[in-house]
Write an enzyme that holds these catalytic residues in place. Structure first.
Site, PDB file in Angstrom:
ATOM      1  N   GLU A  75       0.860  -1.174   0.000  1.00 24.59           N
ATOM      2  CA  GLU A  75       0.000   0.000   0.000  1.00 24.59           C
ATOM      3  C   GLU A  75       0.902   1.230   0.000  1.00 24.59           C
ATOM      4  O   GLU A  75       1.749   1.393   0.877  1.00 24.59           O
ATOM      5  CB  GLU A  75      -0.917   0.026   1.226  1.00 24.59           C
ATOM      6  N   TYR A  98     -10.501  -3.598   3.677  1.00 26.67           N
ATOM      7  CA  TYR A  98      -9.589  -3.194   4.744  1.00 26.67           C
ATOM      8  C   TYR A  98     -10.419  -2.938   6.003  1.00 26.67           C
ATOM      9  O   TYR A  98     -11.168  -1.968   6.065  1.00 26.67           O
ATOM     10  CB  TYR A  98      -8.862  -1.927   4.298  1.00 26.67           C
ATOM     11  N   ASP A 147      -5.484   9.709   9.386  1.00 26.13           N
ATOM     12  CA  ASP A 147      -4.140   9.300   9.788  1.00 26.13           C
ATOM     13  C   ASP A 147      -3.716   9.971  11.085  1.00 26.13           C
ATOM     14  O   ASP A 147      -4.018  11.140  11.336  1.00 26.13           O
ATOM     15  CB  ASP A 147      -3.135   9.643   8.684  1.00 26.13           C
TER      16      ASP A 147
END
Length: 262
Positions: A47, A173, A58
């Site tokens: 990734e 994911y 993030d």
């Protein structure tokens, strides 16, 4: 068959290791070598993060990686060029771009999909594109032979999981905890239970990420997940290394993680 599907077929039930690094961190000239270092350590899929100025999903570690890359002027076109360079020596390892919708939207969905496929990209995960708004992008990606990859969170409703199942290809994911990348307090039993429930709807391989920082955690989660995704821990390794030692240290860490999930 896409490179991602072929990868999981080749693994034949063994667990995939999917490391994440940010393109352009610590500098653009090192990214491709770091990608090869990941493969040397045992990465099954890579990734590759597309730097973005507002990476809301993030944590501080990957935010700083984006900042360092952006300071070098790295944008989406540069990331595609890095993938194309990686493909000169590696035609097998799948590469998934992970980032945010704005750069893709600015390039245009069809144009982005075409250029990404030409560069050798295999899948795309846009963090801030929910499934109910993903039809146009997913359609463009699939038309170019790319897999749209989606996040599923602990709070994702059954209805949204069904929408994701309808759009996603390659793998999904699963975000192992509520929070941002690099967060702690991972409840392995809860993750295992959630994965078991997801398998009632999701027929694709399920990768687990967020909060995986060591071999022990990777090994525990691999008992139920199809893939283990590690990002912040690798970024920290890059940050702590010199440019001369970063590839070697990254390869060593990835090899430790891969050995743990075999």
């Amino acid at each position: 068959m896409s490179r991602i599907s072929a990868c999981f077929t080749r693994l034949d039930g063994a667990k995939a290791l999917i490391p994440f690094i940010t393109a352009g961190d610590p500098n653009p000239g090192l990214t491709v070598e770091l990608m090869h270092g990941l493969v040397d350590g045992g990465a099954d899929i890579i990734e590759l993060g597309v730097p973005f100025s507002d990476p809301m999903a993030d944590g501080p570690v990957i935010q700083k990686a984006s900042e360092r890359a952006l300071a070098h002027g790295v944008g989406l076109k540069d990331v595609l060029a890095m993938v194309a360079e990686f493909r000169q020596r590696n035609a097998e390892t799948p590469v998934v771009l992970m980032g945010y919708l704005n750069p893709v939207f600015s390039m245009g969905y069809a144009e982005f999909a075409r250029r990404a496929a030409e560069a050798g990209v295999d899948g795309v995960l846009t963090v801030d594109c929910p499934p109910q708004e993903a039809a146009e992008l997913s359609g463009a990606l699939k038309a170019s032979g790319l897999d749209p990859v989606f996040l599923i969170a602990p709070t994702t409703t059954a209805a949204r999981v069904a929408e994701i199942a309808a759009h996603a290809t390659g793998y999904v994911y699963y975000v192992s905890l509520n929070g941002v990348t690099g967060a702690g307090n991972l409840d392995i039993d809860a993750v295992a239970g959630k994965i078991a429930a997801l398998r009632q709807t999701i027929r694709l391989p399920i990768g687990v990420g967020f909060g995986i920082r060591d071999a022990e955690t990777a090994r525990a989660l691999s008992a139920t997940a199809d893939a283990i995704i590690v990002g912040s821990r690798l970024i920290q390794e890059i940050e702590a290394a010199t440019e001369q030692t970063a590839k070697e240290q990254l390869t060593r860490l990835v090899a430790t993680l891969k050995a743990a999930i075999r």
